[in-house]
Scaffold this active site. Structure first.
Site, PDB file in Angstrom:
ATOM      1  N   GLU A  26     -20.585  36.408   7.801  1.00  8.12           N
ATOM      2  CA  GLU A  26     -21.540  35.292   7.766  1.00  8.12           C
ATOM      3  C   GLU A  26     -22.120  34.996   9.143  1.00  8.12           C
ATOM      4  OE1 GLU A  26     -22.906  33.402   5.297  1.00  8.12           O
ATOM      5  OE2 GLU A  26     -21.960  34.841   3.944  1.00  8.12           O
ATOM      6  N   GLU A  67     -19.282  24.900   6.416  1.00  9.08           N
ATOM      7  CA  GLU A  67     -19.816  26.262   6.318  1.00  9.08           C
ATOM      8  C   GLU A  67     -18.857  27.178   5.555  1.00  9.08           C
ATOM      9  OE1 GLU A  67     -22.354  29.160   6.203  1.00  9.08           O
ATOM     10  OE2 GLU A  67     -22.936  27.297   7.194  1.00  9.08           O
ATOM     11  N   GLU A  74     -20.982  30.166  -2.349  1.00  4.95           N
ATOM     12  CA  GLU A  74     -21.943  31.263  -2.512  1.00  4.95           C
ATOM     13  C   GLU A  74     -21.280  32.523  -3.047  1.00  4.95           C
ATOM     14  OE1 GLU A  74     -23.829  31.786   1.267  1.00  4.95           O
ATOM     15  OE2 GLU A  74     -25.255  30.158   0.922  1.00  4.95           O
TER      16      GLU A  74
END
Length: 120
Positions: A26, A67, A74
């Site tokens: 990420e 995050e 996700e």
């Protein structure tokens, strides 16, 4: 007690694996880590109170937590289906908004602290 430490060891290993995977995969997480390092350096360099410094550091960590949740959501949504679905998009957008609001809260604290420093 031995069972507690065995579970603690396992949880620590899984947590570190999650951090490492998120760091590798990420870009956004890596950006927030670097932003937090700069923020922490400034928080220790500037003449801040202990409370101001603690708040800035804690909020920075909360941005990383948000995050991580965003990444988890996700991944789970993408794993469940590759089809576009309104609810999947809403889930991902809400997780992203959580990161943005946490970052905004951190920015507000920085703004208030800096205005105090400038104002005297």
């Amino acid at each position: 007690m031995r069972n507690f430490f065995a579970h603690l060891k396992d949880r620590t290993i899984w947590s570190l694996a999650g951090l490492a995977a998120t760091w590798r995969e990420e870009y956004s997480f890596r950006c927030w880590v670097w932003a937090n390092l700069v923020s922490a350096a400034l928080a220790f360099w500037l003449p801040l109170s202990a409370g101001e410094r603690a708040l800035i550091l804690a909020l920075g960590l909360l941005v990383l937590v948000a995050e991580l949740f965003n990444t988890a959501i996700e991944r789970a949504v993408d794993f469940t289906s590759t089809e576009r679905h309104e609810l999947a998009g809403q889930a991902k957008d809400a997780a992203s908004a959580a990161v943005a609001l946490t970052a905004l809260a951190t920015g507000v604290v920085w703004l208030v602290v800096l205005l105090r420093l400038i104002g005297g």
